[in-house]
Design a protein around this motif. Sequence first.
Motif, PDB file in Angstrom:
ATOM      1  N   ILE A  90       0.860  -1.058   0.073  1.00  0.00           N
ATOM      2  CA  ILE A  90       0.048   0.004  -0.056  1.00  0.00           C
ATOM      3  C   ILE A  90       1.040   1.242   0.123  1.00  0.00           C
ATOM      4  N   TRP A  91       0.646   2.254  -0.981  1.00  0.00           N
ATOM      5  CA  TRP A  91       1.188   3.374  -0.922  1.00  0.00           C
ATOM      6  C   TRP A  91       0.533   4.824  -1.046  1.00  0.00           C
ATOM      7  N   ARG A  92       1.018   5.832  -0.999  1.00  0.00           N
ATOM      8  CA  ARG A  92       0.028   6.882  -1.196  1.00  0.00           C
ATOM      9  C   ARG A  92       0.774   7.528  -2.604  1.00  0.00           C
ATOM     10  N   VAL A  93       0.103   8.152  -3.464  1.00  0.00           N
ATOM     11  CA  VAL A  93       0.197   8.872  -4.598  1.00  0.00           C
ATOM     12  C   VAL A  93       0.792  10.219  -4.205  1.00  0.00           C
ATOM     13  N   LYS A  94       1.976  10.717  -4.266  1.00  0.00           N
ATOM     14  CA  LYS A  94       2.542  11.914  -4.100  1.00  0.00           C
ATOM     15  C   LYS A  94       2.410  12.930  -5.261  1.00  0.00           C
ATOM     16  N   ASP A  95       2.571  12.212  -6.507  1.00  0.00           N
ATOM     17  CA  ASP A  95       2.634  13.255  -7.516  1.00  0.00           C
ATOM     18  C   ASP A  95       2.722  12.464  -8.866  1.00  0.00           C
ATOM     19  N   GLU A  96       2.522  13.127  -9.968  1.00  0.00           N
ATOM     20  CA  GLU A  96       2.793  12.510 -11.286  1.00  0.00           C
ATOM     21  C   GLU A  96       4.106  12.813 -11.520  1.00  0.00           C
ATOM     22  N   LEU A  97       4.716  11.956 -12.626  1.00  0.00           N
ATOM     23  CA  LEU A  97       5.877  12.233 -13.045  1.00  0.00           C
ATOM     24  C   LEU A  97       5.734  11.907 -14.448  1.00  0.00           C
ATOM     25  N   VAL A  98       6.391  13.381 -15.054  1.00  0.00           N
ATOM     26  CA  VAL A  98       6.364  13.764 -16.589  1.00  0.00           C
ATOM     27  C   VAL A  98       7.733  13.545 -16.931  1.00  0.00           C
ATOM     28  N   CYS A  99       7.886  12.693 -17.981  1.00  0.00           N
ATOM     29  CA  CYS A  99       9.256  12.297 -18.613  1.00  0.00           C
ATOM     30  C   CYS A  99       9.408  12.569 -19.992  1.00  0.00           C
ATOM     31  N   THR A 100      10.169  13.656 -20.507  1.00  0.00           N
ATOM     32  CA  THR A 100      10.106  13.797 -21.969  1.00  0.00           C
ATOM     33  C   THR A 100      11.113  12.731 -22.689  1.00  0.00           C
ATOM     34  N   ARG A 101      11.933  12.170 -22.016  1.00  0.00           N
ATOM     35  CA  ARG A 101      12.648  10.970 -22.623  1.00  0.00           C
ATOM     36  C   ARG A 101      12.519   9.823 -21.766  1.00  0.00           C
ATOM     37  N   ARG A 102      12.293   8.816 -22.403  1.00  0.00           N
ATOM     38  CA  ARG A 102      11.916   7.379 -21.752  1.00  0.00           C
ATOM     39  C   ARG A 102      12.825   6.374 -22.371  1.00  0.00           C
ATOM     40  N   ALA A 103      13.172   5.190 -21.660  1.00  0.00           N
ATOM     41  CA  ALA A 103      13.467   3.889 -22.145  1.00  0.00           C
ATOM     42  C   ALA A 103      12.223   3.607 -22.996  1.00  0.00           C
TER      43      ALA A 103
ATOM     44  N   ALA B  34      -4.693   6.962 -10.865  1.00  0.00           N
ATOM     45  CA  ALA B  34      -4.877   7.259  -9.522  1.00  0.00           C
ATOM     46  C   ALA B  34      -4.329   8.630  -9.255  1.00  0.00           C
ATOM     47  N   PRO B  35      -5.407   9.764  -8.596  1.00  0.00           N
ATOM     48  CA  PRO B  35      -4.973  10.939  -8.336  1.00  0.00           C
ATOM     49  C   PRO B  35      -4.141  11.258  -7.199  1.00  0.00           C
ATOM     50  N   VAL B  36      -3.383  12.314  -7.038  1.00  0.00           N
ATOM     51  CA  VAL B  36      -2.474  12.638  -6.127  1.00  0.00           C
ATOM     52  C   VAL B  36      -3.155  12.827  -4.935  1.00  0.00           C
ATOM     53  N   GLY B  37      -2.688  12.115  -3.812  1.00  0.00           N
ATOM     54  CA  GLY B  37      -3.090  12.099  -2.581  1.00  0.00           C
ATOM     55  C   GLY B  37      -4.127  10.834  -2.180  1.00  0.00           C
ATOM     56  N   LYS B  38      -4.072   9.851  -3.019  1.00  0.00           N
ATOM     57  CA  LYS B  38      -5.043   8.647  -2.801  1.00  0.00           C
ATOM     58  C   LYS B  38      -3.944   7.479  -2.589  1.00  0.00           C
ATOM     59  N   TRP B  39      -4.754   6.679  -1.658  1.00  0.00           N
ATOM     60  CA  TRP B  39      -3.920   5.626  -1.345  1.00  0.00           C
ATOM     61  C   TRP B  39      -4.276   4.421  -2.373  1.00  0.00           C
ATOM     62  N   VAL B  40      -3.218   3.655  -2.720  1.00  0.00           N
ATOM     63  CA  VAL B  40      -3.313   2.643  -3.813  1.00  0.00           C
ATOM     64  C   VAL B  40      -2.679   1.375  -3.470  1.00  0.00           C
ATOM     65  N   PHE B  41      -3.058   0.259  -4.014  1.00  0.00           N
ATOM     66  CA  PHE B  41      -2.185  -1.032  -3.833  1.00  0.00           C
ATOM     67  C   PHE B  41      -1.604  -1.524  -5.139  1.00  0.00           C
ATOM     68  N   THR B  42      -0.435  -1.910  -5.115  1.00  0.00           N
ATOM     69  CA  THR B  42       0.489  -2.246  -5.907  1.00  0.00           C
ATOM     70  C   THR B  42       0.931  -3.872  -6.162  1.00  0.00           C
TER      71      THR B  42
END
Length: 81
Positions: A3-16, A43-51
């Motif tokens: 179980i984790w909490r979403v802290k932020d989105e991650l935007v990457c302009t270059r990816r593998a 999942a929106p920022v602030g929500k708890w999620v399971f992974t």
Amino acid sequence: MEIWRVKDELVCTRRAPGLKSASLRVLQGQRGNIEVATDPVGAPVGKWVFTTLGSAARLAMPDSTITTDLTICGIIEGWEE
């Protein structure tokens, strides 16, 4: 599963290449550790999620060819820390 909490989105302009255009989220664990996960559920920022992690994380993605080892599987409603 963890179980984790979403802290932020991650935007990457270059990816593998193996990540393709998968949505990414920054997650914080209950002990304060930070990880990055793919997010097929939106999942929106602030929500708890399971992974799920490891090789099962790839199977939780709509496209199992995406190379991930941590994937959000669902949003938790009503979780108290």
